[in-house]
Design a protein around this motif. Structure first.
Motif, mmCIF file in Angstrom:
data_model
loop_
_atom_site.group_PDB
_atom_site.id
_atom_site.type_symbol
_atom_site.label_atom_id
_atom_site.label_comp_id
_atom_site.label_asym_id
_atom_site.label_seq_id
_atom_site.Cartn_x
_atom_site.Cartn_y
_atom_site.Cartn_z
ATOM 1 N N GLY A 1 -1.353 14.384 7.504
ATOM 2 C CA GLY A 1 -2.347 13.813 6.596
ATOM 3 C C GLY A 1 -2.293 12.288 6.411
ATOM 4 N N LEU A 2 -2.914 11.661 5.811
ATOM 5 C CA LEU A 2 -2.860 10.314 5.396
ATOM 6 C C LEU A 2 -1.783 10.009 4.397
ATOM 7 C CD1 LEU A 2 -6.754 9.386 4.940
ATOM 8 C CD2 LEU A 2 -5.215 8.250 6.592
ATOM 9 N N ASP A 3 -1.747 10.773 3.619
ATOM 10 C CA ASP A 3 -0.490 10.561 2.539
ATOM 11 C C ASP A 3 0.807 10.753 3.134
ATOM 12 O OD1 ASP A 3 -0.773 13.332 3.076
ATOM 13 O OD2 ASP A 3 -0.803 13.956 0.809
ATOM 14 N N LEU A 4 0.989 11.599 4.275
ATOM 15 C CA LEU A 4 2.412 11.599 4.970
ATOM 16 C C LEU A 4 2.749 10.766 6.331
ATOM 17 C CD1 LEU A 4 2.472 15.408 4.537
ATOM 18 C CD2 LEU A 4 3.596 14.001 3.070
ATOM 19 N N ARG A 5 1.448 10.486 6.984
ATOM 20 C CA ARG A 5 1.817 9.698 8.152
ATOM 21 C C ARG A 5 0.943 8.568 8.415
ATOM 22 N NH1 ARG A 5 0.346 12.776 13.636
ATOM 23 N NH2 ARG A 5 -0.646 11.026 14.723
ATOM 24 N N GLY A 6 -0.091 8.486 7.383
ATOM 25 C CA GLY A 6 -1.120 7.332 7.773
ATOM 26 C C GLY A 6 -2.198 7.660 8.937
ATOM 27 N N VAL B 1 -3.318 2.386 9.348
ATOM 28 C CA VAL B 1 -2.670 2.130 8.182
ATOM 29 C C VAL B 1 -1.419 3.053 7.880
ATOM 30 C CG1 VAL B 1 -4.714 1.528 6.875
ATOM 31 C CG2 VAL B 1 -4.185 3.750 7.044
ATOM 32 N N GLY B 2 -0.515 2.904 6.940
ATOM 33 C CA GLY B 2 0.534 3.723 6.934
ATOM 34 C C GLY B 2 0.343 4.866 5.876
ATOM 35 N N ALA B 3 1.521 5.687 5.806
ATOM 36 C CA ALA B 3 1.267 6.812 4.769
ATOM 37 C C ALA B 3 1.140 6.365 3.424
ATOM 38 C CB ALA B 3 2.514 7.669 4.947
ATOM 39 N N PHE C 1 -4.778 -7.570 0.432
ATOM 40 C CA PHE C 1 -3.903 -8.780 0.347
ATOM 41 C C PHE C 1 -3.175 -9.043 1.692
ATOM 42 C CE2 PHE C 1 -3.740 -6.846 -3.672
ATOM 43 C CZ PHE C 1 -3.795 -7.826 -4.605
ATOM 44 N N THR C 2 -3.197 -10.206 2.010
ATOM 45 C CA THR C 2 -2.723 -10.714 3.365
ATOM 46 C C THR C 2 -1.262 -11.497 2.998
ATOM 47 O OG1 THR C 2 -4.677 -10.835 4.371
ATOM 48 C CG2 THR C 2 -3.001 -11.907 5.621
ATOM 49 N N ALA C 3 -0.517 -11.118 3.650
ATOM 50 C CA ALA C 3 0.949 -12.003 3.512
ATOM 51 C C ALA C 3 1.457 -12.629 4.593
ATOM 52 C CB ALA C 3 2.050 -10.911 3.384
ATOM 53 N N GLY C 4 2.423 -13.441 4.649
ATOM 54 C CA GLY C 4 2.580 -14.217 5.760
ATOM 55 C C GLY C 4 3.441 -13.559 6.916
ATOM 56 N N GLY C 5 4.003 -12.458 6.521
ATOM 57 C CA GLY C 5 4.714 -11.700 7.275
ATOM 58 C C GLY C 5 4.691 -10.109 7.065
ATOM 59 N N ALA C 6 5.341 -9.206 7.730
ATOM 60 C CA ALA C 6 5.283 -7.754 7.617
ATOM 61 C C ALA C 6 5.358 -7.405 6.223
ATOM 62 C CB ALA C 6 6.311 -6.976 8.576
ATOM 63 N N VAL C 7 4.780 -6.336 5.612
ATOM 64 C CA VAL C 7 4.707 -6.091 4.532
ATOM 65 C C VAL C 7 5.343 -4.523 4.095
ATOM 66 C CG1 VAL C 7 3.257 -5.118 2.565
ATOM 67 C CG2 VAL C 7 2.486 -6.975 3.850
ATOM 68 N N ASP C 8 6.381 -4.595 3.323
ATOM 69 C CA ASP C 8 7.274 -3.474 2.731
ATOM 70 C C ASP C 8 6.302 -2.488 1.946
ATOM 71 O OD1 ASP C 8 8.890 -1.410 2.334
ATOM 72 O OD2 ASP C 8 10.508 -2.466 2.196
ATOM 73 N N ALA C 9 5.449 -1.579 2.451
ATOM 74 C CA ALA C 9 4.668 -0.749 1.562
ATOM 75 C C ALA C 9 5.542 -0.340 0.268
ATOM 76 C CB ALA C 9 3.794 0.086 2.241
ATOM 77 N N GLY C 10 6.958 0.413 0.787
ATOM 78 C CA GLY C 10 7.763 0.999 -0.252
ATOM 79 C C GLY C 10 8.048 -0.057 -1.292
ATOM 80 N N ARG C 11 8.402 -1.164 -1.004
ATOM 81 C CA ARG C 11 8.648 -2.098 -1.907
ATOM 82 C C ARG C 11 7.700 -2.398 -2.793
ATOM 83 N NH1 ARG C 11 11.260 -8.240 -0.219
ATOM 84 N NH2 ARG C 11 11.222 -9.036 -2.293
ATOM 85 N N SER D 1 -0.275 0.306 4.269
ATOM 86 C CA SER D 1 -0.118 -1.088 4.762
ATOM 87 C C SER D 1 -0.277 -1.115 6.310
ATOM 88 C CB SER D 1 1.225 -1.634 4.477
ATOM 89 O OG SER D 1 2.073 -0.809 4.970
ATOM 90 N N SER D 2 -0.646 -2.293 6.657
ATOM 91 C CA SER D 2 -0.819 -2.412 8.230
ATOM 92 C C SER D 2 -0.409 -3.802 8.734
ATOM 93 C CB SER D 2 -2.341 -2.076 8.647
ATOM 94 O OG SER D 2 -2.409 -2.442 9.995
ATOM 95 N N GLY D 3 0.912 -3.864 9.028
ATOM 96 C CA GLY D 3 1.367 -5.033 9.519
ATOM 97 C C GLY D 3 1.616 -6.077 8.463
ATOM 98 N N ASN D 4 0.931 -7.232 8.262
ATOM 99 C CA ASN D 4 1.086 -8.077 7.255
ATOM 100 C C ASN D 4 -0.035 -8.001 6.342
ATOM 101 O OD1 ASN D 4 -0.958 -9.159 8.943
ATOM 102 N ND2 ASN D 4 -0.593 -11.190 8.254
ATOM 103 N N GLU D 5 -0.839 -6.879 6.160
ATOM 104 C CA GLU D 5 -1.791 -6.600 5.366
ATOM 105 C C GLU D 5 -1.285 -5.135 4.453
ATOM 106 O OE1 GLU D 5 -5.177 -6.093 7.659
ATOM 107 O OE2 GLU D 5 -5.703 -8.197 7.813
#
Length: 716
Positions: free
Chosen positions: A36-41, A234-236, A466-476, A493-497
């Motif tokens: 599911g979305l919560d485990l895999r995205g 989108v990620g998990a 939110f949009t960042a300048g680089g890849a986003v670490d969703a865990g962080r 998260s998805s890439g830099n978003e």
């Protein structure tokens, strides 16, 4: 049963077990799981309805039906802003096809000579089938309301035209484009038309084309056109850390449960552990076979099923100990243990399956996912206990080596509790009920004093992008939000978003969340959108879930009334209700969020509560049959005391899994484990302090008549 028949029965069960295990192994090796979305995205699609807010609401329900028809389980569908709809689909193989189907307006009309004679509102169902009279596939349509009469009239008029004339054709037009313009068949009577309320669209469709057409027609027309604004992967939402923690907790918990079973029941416990490994493989293979989507709420059903699988083995072993104390023969005791525990195992599993089946039939979303995993888990646990475990235990305990060393079996003694515990519990059952009532009132008062903190699935809230300048670490980002006191925020998260879903918040809190996100991303992040979102569990879904739960409880009450007695069924339901009130009240006092995961935990608690009461009342029914003249409170007391080893041992087995999840998990995982721990304690206690005293009170008010032994023997 003769020795030859016993060996033959053991051989048959062994072959059945081997066949099921081989089939399960094949599925495990050849089939990938759907997470599911919560485990895999998955895929996130943002749609904009070209109309007002009311049109967007109506479009959302049509889209929900289309997603269900696509075969996507556990989706997230919610309003965003005034007229946008966010759709998140886990594990979609072809996102472009999903976008194509979701965005179709699907305005179906039936036309003759260019004039509309019928709309798609008159269609109740549409199915694609192979064309029995030619190549390709066709779509069979069923009409409803006054549409059958309209269809008969228009086909009767068309049948009066000569073959080949344009007036003999009836066109099916989808979104302004003709998809099929068949002539009315020559056997249709002029003026009489086609009766029966059904027809077939032919057009030499391929199988995918016919399936897609039937899907869109069946799910209904969108009231207004919709435009795809955005599509992204989108990620998990739980994050890798949470998933890893849950996996570690499951491994540690199951390992501790296995060690406990082997400590308590020695060789029999070891064989039960082997059977539980087989249970895990069979249950997981069953989920793969039906294509179920694995999510955290769905895994709640697995926790309950694991507990029931452990419980079944404990019931069997305690019965076997009783039989061995009467006649010291391990093989006979093990056989009698399985046959003696069959009634309690069957009743507890049937009541659980009743609830799971009705929840699957009537509900949707995470509630339906819970029903699927629980059903498969319960069936697998019955196979594990009654087939696989029986083959292993009866075979091993029937060997000469073990027969000469009965202490090795673990079934040679009744155990310390049964040997030393002798107490009459219910001399004054009203005191137990008073204590239970006070506890329920105190805990439930939390709803009145603090209120229940409902999650975004129920209340809606805000979606912050939110949009960042680089890849986003969703865990962080997730960790930073939890440290700042926003642990309930759903992060993907998805890439830099990065996208956040939270409950209702004010502008100051929104700004604070934005600062936390920016500090957790290298180079900072800027907010790209801030929109209100509606609840992903709509009022219709919540209503269906409540209706399904109410019917499930009524069905359980009816079953227990037939299998036991209406007094015991009513006592079981009363204990169930008290468990629900205690859990909900304590969550309110603790200020924890009641979200979709909490809903799954609540359903798990309901299943466990019924299971515990059924086991005690099954023993009560047995004792009552042989001690009808004894005081009823004494018989109830003995039933509770005699099932104490089963209650304790089963509870400890489940406790290990939940404690590991509580220690290793955080956020929703910890809340999930907390809810189940509360439910485990409440479910166990309510049988003793609520169900049993209520049964005694009902018996005192409406006593059953004594059954003459001669009459009973005649019926037997």
């Amino acid at each position: 049963m003769s020795r030859d028949n016993a060996r033959r029965g053991l051989l048959v069960r062994g072959l059945i077990a081997l066949g099921v295990l081989v089939a399960s192994a094949f599925l495990l090796l050849t089939t990938d799981p759907r997470l599911g979305l919560d485990l895999r995205g998955g895929t996130q699609i943002v749609l904009e309805a070209k109309g007002d807010s009311d049109a967007a609401d109506r479009s959302l329900e049509v889209l929900r039906r289309r997603v269900d028809a696509l075969g996507v389980a556990e989706p997230v569908i919610a309003r965003s802003g005034e007229n946008r709809i966010v759709v998140e689909l886990p594990g979609v193989q072809d996102p472009e096809e999903a976008v194509k189907v979701l965005g179709r307006t699907a305005q179906l009309t039936v036309q003759r000579n260019g004039e509309t004679v019928m709309t798609g509102e008159g269609i109740s169902d549409a199915q694609s089938v192979r064309n029995s009279q030619g190549a390709g596939f066709v779509v069979n349509i069923q009409f409803q309301g006054d549409a059958p009469g309209k269809w008969q009239k228009v086909t009767g008029e068309a049948a009066c035209e000569p073959s080949g004339a344009p007036g003999r054709q009836i066109a099916f037009v989808l979104d302004g484009k003709p998809i099929s313009s068949p002539e009315v068949s020559l056997d249709t009577p002029c003026g009489g038309g086609q009766a029966g309320g059904a027809t077939t669209i032919t057009g030499r469709f391929s199988q995918p084309e016919a399936k897609e057409l039937a899907l869109v027609i069946r799910s209904g027309a969108l009231p207004v056109p919709v435009e795809v604004i955005e599509q992204r992967t989108v990620g998990a939402t739980l994050g890798a850390e949470a998933i890893e923690a849950s996996a570690q907790a499951a491994i540690i918990g199951i390992a501790l449960t296995s060690l406990f079973l082997m400590f308590a029941y020695r060789l029999a416990g070891f064989l039960a552990v082997v059977a539980l490994v087989g249970y895990a493989g069979v249950a997981y293979a069953g989920l793969l076979a039906v294509g179920a989507t694995l999510t955290l709420p769905g895994l709640a059903g697995f926790v309950l099923a694991i507990g029931m699988a452990v419980d079944a083995n404990v019931l069997i072993f305690e019965r076997a100990r009783e039989e061995y104390s009467r006649k010291p023969n391990l093989r006979r005791a093990s056989e009698k243990g399985f046959s003696g525990a069959l009634s309690a195992i069957a009743d507890s599993n049937v009541t659980t399956l009743l609830a799971a089946g009705l929840l699957f039939w009537l509900a949707t979303g995470p509630v339906r996912g819970f029903g699927v995993t629980l059903t498969i888990g319960v069936l697998a646990s019955m196979f594990s206990a009654l087939v696989l475990s029986r083959v292993l235990v009866v075979w091993a305990l029937g060997t000469r080596f073990v027969a000469k060393r009965p202490r090795l079996s673990g079934l040679h003694t009744l155990g310390w509790v049964r040997q030393r515990l002798s107490v009459v519990l219910y001399r004054r059952p009203s005191r137990w009920l008073l204590s239970a009532g006070v506890l329920v009132l105190v805990t439930f008062a939390g709803l009145l004093v603090r209120g229940l903190n409902l999650g975004v699935e129920f209340t809606g809230g805000r979606m912050l992008d939110f949009t960042a300048g680089g890849a986003v670490d969703a865990g962080r980002v997730r960790g930073a939000l939890a440290d700042a006191g926003f642990g309930d925020v759903v992060v993907s998260s998805s890439g830099n978003e990065v996208s956040l879903r939270t409950g209702p918040i004010d502008d100051a809190t929104s700004t604070r969340i934005g600062q936390v996100v920016s500090s957790a991303v290298d180079g900072g992040a800027r907010q790209s959108s801030n929109e209100l979102i509606g609840p992903s569990l709509s009022s219709e879904l919540r209503r269906n879930a409540v209706i399904g739960l109410a019917i499930a409880v009524a069905a359980q009450l009816g079953y227990l009334a037939v299998r036991f007695d209406w007094r015991l069924g009513l006592a079981t339901v009363a204990a169930l209700i008290s468990d629900v009130l205690v859990l909900v009240g304590l969550f309110a006092w603790m200020g924890k969020t009641a979200d979709g995961v909490f809903l799954a935990a609540l359903l798990t608690v309901i299943g466990y509560s019924v299971n515990d009461s059924v086991v005690v009342f099954d023993r009560l029914r047995e004792l009552r049959g042989s001690r009808f003249k004894s005081p009823y409170p004494d018989v109830v007391s003995d039933a509770v005391v005699q099932t104490v080893p089963r209650t304790v041992n089963t509870g400890i087995g489940v406790l290990f899994v939940l404690a590991a999840l509580l220690v290793l998990g955080d956020g929703s995982l910890a809340d999930f484990a907390t809810a189940l721990l509360i439910g485990l304690l409440a479910g166990t206690a309510s049988t003793v302090v609520t169900a049993a005293p209520i049964a005694i009170w009902l018996e005192s008010r409406w006593p059953r008549r004594a059954v003459p032994k001669k009459s009973a023997a005649a019926r037997a």
